[in-house]
Design a protein around this motif. Sequence first.
Motif, PDB file in Angstrom:
ATOM      1  N   MET A 116      76.575 -87.772  63.608  1.00  0.00           N
ATOM      2  CA  MET A 116      77.790 -87.462  62.854  1.00  0.00           C
ATOM      3  C   MET A 116      77.778 -85.957  62.590  1.00  0.00           C
ATOM      4  SD  MET A 116      78.597 -89.036  59.128  1.00  0.00           S
ATOM      5  CE  MET A 116      79.715 -88.322  57.952  1.00  0.00           C
ATOM      6  N   MET A 117      78.888 -85.275  62.892  1.00  0.00           N
ATOM      7  CA  MET A 117      78.928 -83.809  62.803  1.00  0.00           C
ATOM      8  C   MET A 117      80.046 -83.358  61.875  1.00  0.00           C
ATOM      9  SD  MET A 117      78.311 -83.163  66.876  1.00  0.00           S
ATOM     10  CE  MET A 117      77.957 -84.675  67.773  1.00  0.00           C
ATOM     11  N   GLY A 118      80.343 -82.056  61.898  1.00  0.00           N
ATOM     12  CA  GLY A 118      81.363 -81.527  61.006  1.00  0.00           C
ATOM     13  C   GLY A 118      82.690 -82.229  61.131  1.00  0.00           C
ATOM     14  N   THR A 119      83.213 -82.270  62.373  1.00  0.00           N
ATOM     15  CA  THR A 119      84.486 -82.966  62.618  1.00  0.00           C
ATOM     16  C   THR A 119      84.378 -84.010  63.721  1.00  0.00           C
ATOM     17  OG1 THR A 119      85.222 -81.290  64.220  1.00  0.00           O
ATOM     18  CG2 THR A 119      85.808 -80.931  61.913  1.00  0.00           C
ATOM     19  N   ASP A 149      91.194 -86.754  70.165  1.00  0.00           N
ATOM     20  CA  ASP A 149      91.464 -85.647  69.257  1.00  0.00           C
ATOM     21  C   ASP A 149      90.999 -85.998  67.842  1.00  0.00           C
ATOM     22  OD1 ASP A 149      92.866 -82.970  68.931  1.00  0.00           O
ATOM     23  OD2 ASP A 149      93.908 -84.153  67.408  1.00  0.00           O
ATOM     24  N   ILE A 150      91.239 -87.239  67.429  1.00  0.00           N
ATOM     25  CA  ILE A 150      90.771 -87.704  66.125  1.00  0.00           C
ATOM     26  C   ILE A 150      89.254 -87.691  66.069  1.00  0.00           C
ATOM     27  CG2 ILE A 150      90.575 -89.746  64.630  1.00  0.00           C
ATOM     28  CD1 ILE A 150      93.473 -90.427  65.447  1.00  0.00           C
ATOM     29  N   MET A 151      88.610 -88.178  67.130  1.00  0.00           N
ATOM     30  CA  MET A 151      87.150 -88.274  67.141  1.00  0.00           C
ATOM     31  C   MET A 151      86.480 -86.905  67.208  1.00  0.00           C
ATOM     32  SD  MET A 151      86.653 -91.582  69.614  1.00  0.00           S
ATOM     33  CE  MET A 151      84.871 -91.666  69.420  1.00  0.00           C
ATOM     34  N   ASN A 152      87.149 -85.935  67.807  1.00  0.00           N
ATOM     35  CA  ASN A 152      86.586 -84.593  67.942  1.00  0.00           C
ATOM     36  C   ASN A 152      86.901 -83.682  66.769  1.00  0.00           C
ATOM     37  OD1 ASN A 152      85.040 -83.913  70.421  1.00  0.00           O
ATOM     38  ND2 ASN A 152      86.818 -84.773  71.459  1.00  0.00           N
ATOM     39  N   LYS A 153      88.100 -83.823  66.186  1.00  0.00           N
ATOM     40  CA  LYS A 153      88.575 -82.818  65.229  1.00  0.00           C
ATOM     41  C   LYS A 153      88.844 -83.334  63.820  1.00  0.00           C
ATOM     42  CE  LYS A 153      90.825 -80.237  68.966  1.00  0.00           C
ATOM     43  NZ  LYS A 153      92.118 -79.724  69.502  1.00  0.00           N
ATOM     44  N   LYS A 154      88.888 -84.651  63.632  1.00  0.00           N
ATOM     45  CA  LYS A 154      89.284 -85.186  62.324  1.00  0.00           C
ATOM     46  C   LYS A 154      88.299 -86.213  61.780  1.00  0.00           C
ATOM     47  CE  LYS A 154      94.137 -84.502  63.622  1.00  0.00           C
ATOM     48  NZ  LYS A 154      95.443 -85.166  63.879  1.00  0.00           N
ATOM     49  N   SER A 155      87.150 -86.324  62.399  1.00  0.00           N
ATOM     50  CA  SER A 155      86.185 -87.352  62.019  1.00  0.00           C
ATOM     51  C   SER A 155      84.939 -86.722  61.402  1.00  0.00           C
ATOM     52  CB  SER A 155      85.836 -88.196  63.260  1.00  0.00           C
ATOM     53  OG  SER A 155      86.979 -88.838  63.774  1.00  0.00           O
ATOM     54  N   GLY A 156      83.801 -87.356  61.551  1.00  0.00           N
ATOM     55  CA  GLY A 156      82.554 -86.801  61.055  1.00  0.00           C
ATOM     56  C   GLY A 156      82.560 -86.587  59.551  1.00  0.00           C
ATOM     57  N   ILE A 157      81.938 -85.501  59.117  1.00  0.00           N
ATOM     58  CA  ILE A 157      81.832 -85.186  57.691  1.00  0.00           C
ATOM     59  C   ILE A 157      83.215 -85.042  57.068  1.00  0.00           C
ATOM     60  CG2 ILE A 157      81.029 -83.446  56.047  1.00  0.00           C
ATOM     61  CD1 ILE A 157      78.693 -82.883  58.024  1.00  0.00           C
ATOM     62  N   LEU A 158      84.134 -84.380  57.788  1.00  0.00           N
ATOM     63  CA  LEU A 158      85.500 -84.210  57.294  1.00  0.00           C
ATOM     64  C   LEU A 158      86.193 -85.560  57.129  1.00  0.00           C
ATOM     65  CD1 LEU A 158      88.033 -82.514  56.628  1.00  0.00           C
ATOM     66  CD2 LEU A 158      88.496 -82.415  59.088  1.00  0.00           C
ATOM     67  N   GLY A 159      86.110 -86.393  58.152  1.00  0.00           N
ATOM     68  CA  GLY A 159      86.820 -87.667  58.124  1.00  0.00           C
ATOM     69  C   GLY A 159      86.325 -88.611  57.051  1.00  0.00           C
ATOM     70  N   VAL A 160      85.010 -88.676  56.852  1.00  0.00           N
ATOM     71  CA  VAL A 160      84.453 -89.599  55.863  1.00  0.00           C
ATOM     72  C   VAL A 160      84.646 -89.068  54.447  1.00  0.00           C
ATOM     73  CG1 VAL A 160      82.348 -90.708  55.019  1.00  0.00           C
ATOM     74  CG2 VAL A 160      82.780 -90.580  57.477  1.00  0.00           C
ATOM     75  N   SER A 161      84.364 -87.777  54.245  1.00  0.00           N
ATOM     76  CA  SER A 161      84.459 -87.224  52.886  1.00  0.00           C
ATOM     77  C   SER A 161      85.897 -87.030  52.432  1.00  0.00           C
ATOM     78  CB  SER A 161      83.724 -85.878  52.811  1.00  0.00           C
ATOM     79  OG  SER A 161      84.446 -84.864  53.515  1.00  0.00           O
ATOM     80  N   GLY A 162      86.783 -86.719  53.413  1.00  0.00           N
ATOM     81  CA  GLY A 162      88.157 -86.394  53.059  1.00  0.00           C
ATOM     82  C   GLY A 162      88.283 -85.063  52.360  1.00  0.00           C
ATOM     83  N   ARG A 165      79.412 -88.478  48.619  1.00  0.00           N
ATOM     84  CA  ARG A 165      78.084 -89.103  48.613  1.00  0.00           C
ATOM     85  C   ARG A 165      77.871 -89.933  49.863  1.00  0.00           C
ATOM     86  NH1 ARG A 165      76.766 -94.084  49.481  1.00  0.00           N
ATOM     87  NH2 ARG A 165      78.609 -94.672  48.261  1.00  0.00           N
ATOM     88  N   LEU A 166      78.885 -90.699  50.246  1.00  0.00           N
ATOM     89  CA  LEU A 166      78.796 -91.532  51.439  1.00  0.00           C
ATOM     90  C   LEU A 166      78.586 -90.673  52.682  1.00  0.00           C
ATOM     91  CD1 LEU A 166      79.060 -94.238  52.962  1.00  0.00           C
ATOM     92  CD2 LEU A 166      81.555 -93.889  52.937  1.00  0.00           C
ATOM     93  N   ALA A 167      79.323 -89.581  52.801  1.00  0.00           N
ATOM     94  CA  ALA A 167      79.189 -88.708  53.972  1.00  0.00           C
ATOM     95  C   ALA A 167      77.779 -88.139  54.069  1.00  0.00           C
ATOM     96  CB  ALA A 167      80.216 -87.575  53.902  1.00  0.00           C
ATOM     97  N   VAL A 168      77.225 -87.688  52.940  1.00  0.00           N
ATOM     98  CA  VAL A 168      75.868 -87.132  52.932  1.00  0.00           C
ATOM     99  C   VAL A 168      74.855 -88.199  53.331  1.00  0.00           C
ATOM    100  CG1 VAL A 168      74.054 -86.181  51.448  1.00  0.00           C
ATOM    101  CG2 VAL A 168      76.398 -85.316  51.268  1.00  0.00           C
ATOM    102  N   ASP A 169      74.985 -89.391  52.764  1.00  0.00           N
ATOM    103  CA  ASP A 169      74.051 -90.471  53.097  1.00  0.00           C
ATOM    104  C   ASP A 169      74.137 -90.848  54.574  1.00  0.00           C
ATOM    105  OD1 ASP A 169      73.070 -90.579  50.543  1.00  0.00           O
ATOM    106  OD2 ASP A 169      74.189 -92.375  49.946  1.00  0.00           O
ATOM    107  N   MET A 170      75.353 -90.876  55.123  1.00  0.00           N
ATOM    108  CA  MET A 170      75.521 -91.221  56.534  1.00  0.00           C
ATOM    109  C   MET A 170      74.897 -90.164  57.440  1.00  0.00           C
ATOM    110  SD  MET A 170      79.418 -92.734  56.642  1.00  0.00           S
ATOM    111  CE  MET A 170      79.437 -92.906  58.438  1.00  0.00           C
ATOM    112  N   VAL A 171      75.137 -88.896  57.114  1.00  0.00           N
ATOM    113  CA  VAL A 171      74.569 -87.802  57.918  1.00  0.00           C
ATOM    114  C   VAL A 171      73.060 -87.955  58.006  1.00  0.00           C
ATOM    115  CG1 VAL A 171      74.075 -85.321  57.914  1.00  0.00           C
ATOM    116  CG2 VAL A 171      76.408 -86.109  57.568  1.00  0.00           C
TER     117      VAL A 171
END
Length: 400
Positions: A235-238, A264-277, A297-303
Amino acid sequence: MLVFVLNAGSSSLKYQLMNPVIKKVFASGICERIGIDGVLKHEYGDGKKLVINVPMPTHKEAISAVLSTLTAGEGKVIDSINDIEAIGHRTVHGGEEFASSVLITPDVIETMKRLSPLAPLHNPANILGIEICQELMPGKPNVGVFDTAFHQTMPDYAYMYALPYEMYTKHGIRKYGFHGTSHYFVSNEARAMLEKKQNTRIVVCHLGNGSSVSAVLNGKCIDTSMGLTPIQGLMMGTRSGDVGAGALQYMMAKENLTIDQALDIMNKKSGILGVSGKSSDLREVLEGMQNGDDRCRLAVDMVAYIIKKYVGSYVAALDGIDALCFTGGIGENAALIREKVCAGLDSMGLVIDPVKNDRRSSAARDISTNGSTARIFVIPTQEEYVIANDTYNIVSGTGR
């Protein structure tokens, strides 16, 4: 030898002027907003900085602006572009054709163009950077240093996908891996820190806006997390990282998406951005978590959890481990991520020292306890040095 290192992206380019023999950097910087208006951020001397607004309708004007800044005015560090003896280029996708850095020739450029469908955002920009440097600095040798090259030592059972075999023979669909210059540098630094060149089992976590993990046996990569493209793996930035094909198909059906829209969603709108909002920047997400934001918190735990899973699987692939390495913006600076990744890995011989882990430093360091049977290192990566050094070795004929 003065080497001009260039990393040309689609709308930006990074550069560094270095003598790799003495490991001295004379200047570095980035051109941003190419094709829009143009900003050159230049660092030289002992931390002196310039910000120059200059029109950059194309990459040619951007590279011209860099060369002018290096040779004249307040940011000058050399008398003439003739002082530059070679140019080293970060080149992203070399497919199976390039297992090492190479001197750029017309045949190399043609091969890179043929491989562009595998890296449509990167290879064309890399090629453009090469061709502009050939035009602006005629006669100077150019060297391509491929992100994928270090991973070409993977065995077939590690890089193949379980698709019909014809997908590989007809289209080259397989795992290639990326961040190879970083994994190469960090794993070799770890071997030096271990004072051990043989029977070394090292896992490297390159963690930044783009992230990947590699398993390195005796200095050679045997597996890595990124695949055909940089979207696979962590899981990455986006970027989403690993997502089941069924989930992708279901999302497309429910949202009435084309494959390009889904990617485009998977590359640019997902990851840390997508989960944390909140942000693709982990620093902002960590702050949100500390302020009680549960999605942060969820994004950090997933990473941390996903990195930890890859580390465990690569320890198994290596039949043990001598060193776990953290590098990249997150790997070098996010103590909490390192702590979460290493928690519970005692049975693998990886025991993190909380005091050493929390201590900030720009130097390579060991953050494991004295009793840890395997070492845990934080090693700042130096991808530009690898590019400059490979360029020097190829041009001078000494080889890597």
